[in-house]
Design a protein around this motif. Structure first.
Motif, mmCIF file in Angstrom:
data_model
loop_
_atom_site.group_PDB
_atom_site.id
_atom_site.type_symbol
_atom_site.label_atom_id
_atom_site.label_comp_id
_atom_site.label_asym_id
_atom_site.label_seq_id
_atom_site.Cartn_x
_atom_site.Cartn_y
_atom_site.Cartn_z
ATOM 1 N N SER A 73 37.915 -4.232 13.537
ATOM 2 C CA SER A 73 38.417 -4.418 12.169
ATOM 3 C C SER A 73 38.955 -5.832 11.969
ATOM 4 N N MET A 78 43.691 1.445 6.148
ATOM 5 C CA MET A 78 42.984 2.041 7.298
ATOM 6 C C MET A 78 43.893 2.092 8.525
ATOM 7 N N GLN A 104 46.312 4.929 8.381
ATOM 8 C CA GLN A 104 45.664 6.207 8.692
ATOM 9 C C GLN A 104 45.232 6.297 10.148
ATOM 10 N N ARG A 141 42.889 4.453 11.581
ATOM 11 C CA ARG A 141 41.464 4.192 11.747
ATOM 12 C C ARG A 141 41.153 2.730 12.060
#
Length: 88
Positions: A6, A56, A59, A61
């Motif tokens: 990411s 993200m 969460q 992720r």
């Protein structure tokens, strides 16, 4: 320290936006006189992507971005825009 997917995608996307903004400035030179200089436009791209990655990360992720990630991406994109405008 290894970068997560990411974080790499964030940095790559902001740097790519610098190239896109630079190409746009070469096609439309009048926009270089905008109230906000084109070299600062990557900040807007960074803000949007930062919000997405932040959600993200909340969460679980994605890994949260660091200030170093943001610095490298925004300053790098700004330098890309500046160089393309200066050399174009």
């Amino acid at each position: 320290m290894a970068l997560s997917r990411s974080r790499l995608l964030y940095i790559g996307a902001v740097l790519a936006s610098g190239i896109a903004i630079g190409l746009l400035m070469l096609q439309r030179p009048a926009w270089q006189q905008a109230a906000v200089p084109p070299a600062a436009w990557p900040f807007a791209v960074s803000l949007i992507l930062d919000l997405v990655v932040g959600q993200m990360a909340a969460q679980g992720r994605a890994e949260p971005l660091t200030m170093g990630d943001r610095f490298v991406a925004v300053v790098g994109a700004g330098l890309i825009v500046t160089a393309m405008v200066a050399l174009g």
